[in-house]
Design a protein around this motif. Sequence first.
Motif, PDB file in Angstrom:
ATOM      1  N   TYR A  52      52.766  41.207  31.322  1.00  0.00           N
ATOM      2  CA  TYR A  52      54.073  40.678  31.430  1.00  0.00           C
ATOM      3  C   TYR A  52      53.983  39.333  31.840  1.00  0.00           C
ATOM      4  O   TYR A  52      53.095  38.841  33.438  1.00  0.00           O
ATOM      5  CB  TYR A  52      55.410  41.320  31.510  1.00  0.00           C
ATOM      6  N   GLU A 102      40.565  50.354  42.969  1.00  0.00           N
ATOM      7  CA  GLU A 102      41.304  50.398  41.988  1.00  0.00           C
ATOM      8  C   GLU A 102      42.174  51.173  40.880  1.00  0.00           C
ATOM      9  O   GLU A 102      40.963  52.095  40.865  1.00  0.00           O
ATOM     10  CB  GLU A 102      41.126  49.691  39.975  1.00  0.00           C
ATOM     11  N   GLN A 114      56.222  44.787  41.082  1.00  0.00           N
ATOM     12  CA  GLN A 114      54.979  45.302  41.734  1.00  0.00           C
ATOM     13  C   GLN A 114      55.644  46.493  43.126  1.00  0.00           C
ATOM     14  O   GLN A 114      56.568  45.910  43.468  1.00  0.00           O
ATOM     15  CB  GLN A 114      53.388  44.907  42.410  1.00  0.00           C
ATOM     16  N   ARG A 161      37.448  41.980  41.743  1.00  0.00           N
ATOM     17  CA  ARG A 161      39.202  42.280  41.769  1.00  0.00           C
ATOM     18  C   ARG A 161      39.555  40.570  41.865  1.00  0.00           C
ATOM     19  O   ARG A 161      38.721  39.353  42.128  1.00  0.00           O
ATOM     20  CB  ARG A 161      39.686  42.316  43.256  1.00  0.00           C
ATOM     21  N   LEU A 196      46.874  50.437  36.596  1.00  0.00           N
ATOM     22  CA  LEU A 196      47.677  50.913  37.229  1.00  0.00           C
ATOM     23  C   LEU A 196      48.062  50.487  39.190  1.00  0.00           C
ATOM     24  O   LEU A 196      48.841  50.344  38.997  1.00  0.00           O
ATOM     25  CB  LEU A 196      48.452  52.327  37.045  1.00  0.00           C
ATOM     26  N   LEU A 220      41.358  37.940  43.045  1.00  0.00           N
ATOM     27  CA  LEU A 220      41.958  37.268  44.273  1.00  0.00           C
ATOM     28  C   LEU A 220      40.190  37.024  45.169  1.00  0.00           C
ATOM     29  O   LEU A 220      39.599  38.144  45.245  1.00  0.00           O
ATOM     30  CB  LEU A 220      42.539  37.986  44.997  1.00  0.00           C
ATOM     31  N   GLY A 278      48.815  46.603  45.917  1.00  0.00           N
ATOM     32  CA  GLY A 278      50.056  46.614  44.929  1.00  0.00           C
ATOM     33  C   GLY A 278      49.806  47.435  43.578  1.00  0.00           C
ATOM     34  O   GLY A 278      48.691  47.534  42.387  1.00  0.00           O
TER      35      GLY A 278
END
Length: 391
Positions: free
Chosen positions: A124, A271, A129, A260, A284, A262, A308
């Motif tokens: 979305y 993860e 989070q 990841r 998730l 970032l 998160g």
Amino acid sequence: MPTFRAPRGTRDLLPAERAAFRRLETIATDLTERYGYREIETPLFEQTAVFERGVGAVTDVVEKELFLLAPRTEESESWALRPEPTAGIVRAYIQHGMQTLPQPVKLTMTGPMFRYDRPQAGRYRQFWQFDVEAIGDPGPAIDAEIIDLALRFYRDAGLDRIEVHLNSIGDAACRPAYIEELTTYFRGHVDELPQLERDRLERNVLRLLDSKDPAMAALNATAPRITDRLCGPCAEHFASVKAHLDALGIGHVEDAGLVRGLDYYTRTTFEFYAPGREGQQQALGGGGRYDGLIELLGGRPTPGIGFGVGLDRVVLALAAEDVATRKLGKQLESAARDHAHFAVILGDELAGGQVQLRDLEAGSQQLVPLVDLARKLAAAAKSHRHGVGEG
Ligand code: AMP
């Protein structure tokens, strides 16, 4: 009259769904309190530079997905809606001098994040989070503790088969040499690279490892692995995180492609996946260690780690599990309403040539080899005609 709708990629949480989110928030509050986290609330938007520096300019999140706010005047500062919570929380940690508090400072926040992504199932433009950050602890014990906390959250929510993917991406001592080696490797295959990956090659080569392009799978499989090239302290840290996870009885899958999205991560990355729902859209939650981030945003060098959890996806995963179990129950109910005496259930056992034969009147169930099914059914039907217990 025009027809007004919620913006693309956003949705209204109507009361039933809002209640599902509220339940998750309550679970998060209970758990984080027990683990010594305190709530923080940062603004929904920050100076764009906080994300450019804190997340990394050459990341999807900043390059393509940042929701920029239109400046009122030419002199206005550039602001962006937060795409993730860590950069804002770290900005607050520095701004409010939290380095002087006893470390680690354990902070938690739950709320909406914004990414200008292409909307699709489970993805979305505004999503929720549940986030935790432990700032000021170099680990490795806290790395395992934080993974344990996340798994408890999923379990309390009703998802008890979550898979942990784990990797270490090194630090400033070992990553530069690895990045050079990786760049050389991909330069040698430049003709095989899709255009997007070719563009990223010289700017952020790590991104290629978690590329969503199927054309990259074979190249990535033979790429040099960071975990084989960690410096002594990073290797020791990684081994120790794994030992702590083992001690907590937490199984994990080592995943060399897990870099990841970032830039700020160092060492531990992880993860969480619901089994059978792997692939990036299905994560998730996730997180990692960011020992360079506080300094990058203007603070004193301070280690940190966080995660998160995507609450929208947790709600979706819970609904999917519910549907899977409800489906069978509903089917059995409707079979009983039709006065069926038996139900043959084709489940996982089918792979071994067996099915479940359920006696709907007696409520009993037995595992039957497929080759015997006709004979067993005939015998069971006979016993029904003569009354249960006979034959
Ligand atoms: P990330 O920082 O990208 O790893 O995001 C952490 C978690 O937030 C992911 O594992 C997802 O569960 C969730 N998430 C990220 N982006 C979206 C999105 N666009 N829509 C819904 N959930 C998301």
